[in-house]
Design a protein around this motif. Sequence first.
Motif, PDB file in Angstrom:
ATOM      1  N   PHE A  84       0.221   4.178  -0.905  1.00  0.00           N
ATOM      2  CA  PHE A  84       1.179   3.109  -1.209  1.00  0.00           C
ATOM      3  C   PHE A  84       2.149   2.886  -0.055  1.00  0.00           C
ATOM      4  O   PHE A  84       2.606   1.765   0.173  1.00  0.00           O
ATOM      5  CB  PHE A  84       1.910   3.383  -2.524  1.00  0.00           C
ATOM      6  CG  PHE A  84       1.064   3.109  -3.732  1.00  0.00           C
ATOM      7  CD1 PHE A  84       0.558   1.842  -3.984  1.00  0.00           C
ATOM      8  CD2 PHE A  84       0.749   4.132  -4.611  1.00  0.00           C
ATOM      9  CE1 PHE A  84      -0.239   1.581  -5.089  1.00  0.00           C
ATOM     10  CE2 PHE A  84      -0.045   3.891  -5.730  1.00  0.00           C
ATOM     11  CZ  PHE A  84      -0.542   2.616  -5.963  1.00  0.00           C
ATOM     12  N   GLY A  85       2.440   3.941   0.686  1.00  0.00           N
ATOM     13  CA  GLY A  85       3.253   3.793   1.904  1.00  0.00           C
ATOM     14  C   GLY A  85       2.539   2.928   2.929  1.00  0.00           C
ATOM     15  O   GLY A  85       3.138   2.028   3.532  1.00  0.00           O
ATOM     16  N   GLU A  86       1.241   3.183   3.123  1.00  0.00           N
ATOM     17  CA  GLU A  86       0.459   2.358   4.050  1.00  0.00           C
ATOM     18  C   GLU A  86       0.391   0.913   3.580  1.00  0.00           C
ATOM     19  O   GLU A  86       0.469  -0.013   4.401  1.00  0.00           O
ATOM     20  CB  GLU A  86      -0.960   2.925   4.200  1.00  0.00           C
ATOM     21  CG  GLU A  86      -1.030   4.203   4.985  1.00  0.00           C
ATOM     22  CD  GLU A  86      -2.405   4.837   4.976  1.00  0.00           C
ATOM     23  OE1 GLU A  86      -2.678   5.634   5.895  1.00  0.00           O
ATOM     24  OE2 GLU A  86      -3.207   4.549   4.055  1.00  0.00           O
ATOM     25  N   LEU A  87       0.266   0.708   2.279  1.00  0.00           N
ATOM     26  CA  LEU A  87       0.219  -0.654   1.746  1.00  0.00           C
ATOM     27  C   LEU A  87       1.538  -1.388   1.993  1.00  0.00           C
ATOM     28  O   LEU A  87       1.540  -2.534   2.459  1.00  0.00           O
ATOM     29  CB  LEU A  87      -0.105  -0.624   0.249  1.00  0.00           C
ATOM     30  CG  LEU A  87      -0.308  -1.975  -0.428  1.00  0.00           C
ATOM     31  CD1 LEU A  87      -1.487  -2.730   0.189  1.00  0.00           C
ATOM     32  CD2 LEU A  87      -0.528  -1.778  -1.921  1.00  0.00           C
ATOM     33  N   ALA A  88       2.656  -0.728   1.712  1.00  0.00           N
ATOM     34  CA  ALA A  88       3.966  -1.351   1.944  1.00  0.00           C
ATOM     35  C   ALA A  88       4.176  -1.646   3.431  1.00  0.00           C
ATOM     36  O   ALA A  88       4.647  -2.737   3.793  1.00  0.00           O
ATOM     37  CB  ALA A  88       5.077  -0.440   1.425  1.00  0.00           C
ATOM     38  N   VAL A  89       3.814  -0.709   4.274  1.00  0.00           N
ATOM     39  CA  VAL A  89       3.947  -0.901   5.726  1.00  0.00           C
ATOM     40  C   VAL A  89       3.067  -2.063   6.186  1.00  0.00           C
ATOM     41  O   VAL A  89       3.513  -2.930   6.947  1.00  0.00           O
ATOM     42  CB  VAL A  89       3.584   0.405   6.472  1.00  0.00           C
ATOM     43  CG1 VAL A  89       3.304   0.154   7.943  1.00  0.00           C
ATOM     44  CG2 VAL A  89       4.690   1.427   6.306  1.00  0.00           C
ATOM     45  N   GLY A  90       1.838  -2.104   5.725  1.00  0.00           N
ATOM     46  CA  GLY A  90       0.914  -3.166   6.132  1.00  0.00           C
ATOM     47  C   GLY A  90       1.383  -4.542   5.696  1.00  0.00           C
ATOM     48  O   GLY A  90       1.383  -5.496   6.481  1.00  0.00           O
ATOM     49  N   ILE A  91       1.814  -4.664   4.454  1.00  0.00           N
ATOM     50  CA  ILE A  91       2.293  -5.958   3.948  1.00  0.00           C
ATOM     51  C   ILE A  91       3.569  -6.371   4.675  1.00  0.00           C
ATOM     52  O   ILE A  91       3.708  -7.519   5.105  1.00  0.00           O
ATOM     53  CB  ILE A  91       2.500  -5.906   2.418  1.00  0.00           C
ATOM     54  CG1 ILE A  91       1.146  -5.796   1.717  1.00  0.00           C
ATOM     55  CG2 ILE A  91       3.267  -7.118   1.929  1.00  0.00           C
ATOM     56  CD1 ILE A  91       1.237  -5.512   0.226  1.00  0.00           C
TER      57      ILE A  91
END
Length: 184
Positions: free
Chosen positions: A95-102
């Motif tokens: 979820f950290g990667e998802l937030a960073v990516g978005i």
Amino acid sequence: MTHGFRTDTHDPYLDGGHDWRDLATRYALLPLRLFLGVTFIYASLDKLTDSSFLQDSGSGSIGDMMRAVRDSSAVPSLVDTALENPVAFGYTIAFGELAVGIGTLLGLFARLAALGGALISLSLWLTVSWAADPYYYGNDLAYLMAWLPLVLAGAPYLSLDALLHARRRRRAGYQQTPTGTGYH
């Protein structure tokens, strides 16, 4: 006699900043933003949709991976912390990667997103890819270095941050004038 120095100095503010060099400079970080944003979203979705990854143990699980790198990592205590609840750690990373990516793709809180990406990459470098020999075989260090220009510069163009900044400036009464900038 030439010495390899450019003599054609140009100030992007004198000609309105419309030549190709100014455009290239302005949008230089956009390809990096796109690459890192898409890559981190993909990595996140890959983790979230892999039924074996988000498991405490078993082939391809986050738990087994962390146990395998524990003794070769630069910071074994960081791995020990992750091993207290490997499934929760896996979800946190995903979820950290998802937030960073978005955030990176949209340019929303871009510096914060880039800092998050740099911290994720740093933690992965110090744990998972620390033992890569030679060091440049471990891609997490390269990702860490790729995040740093975005931490410093943010997303000043083609981003929600730029849109919000322009809106705040308009509301404050600050507008661009034909001879420079100033308040009206």
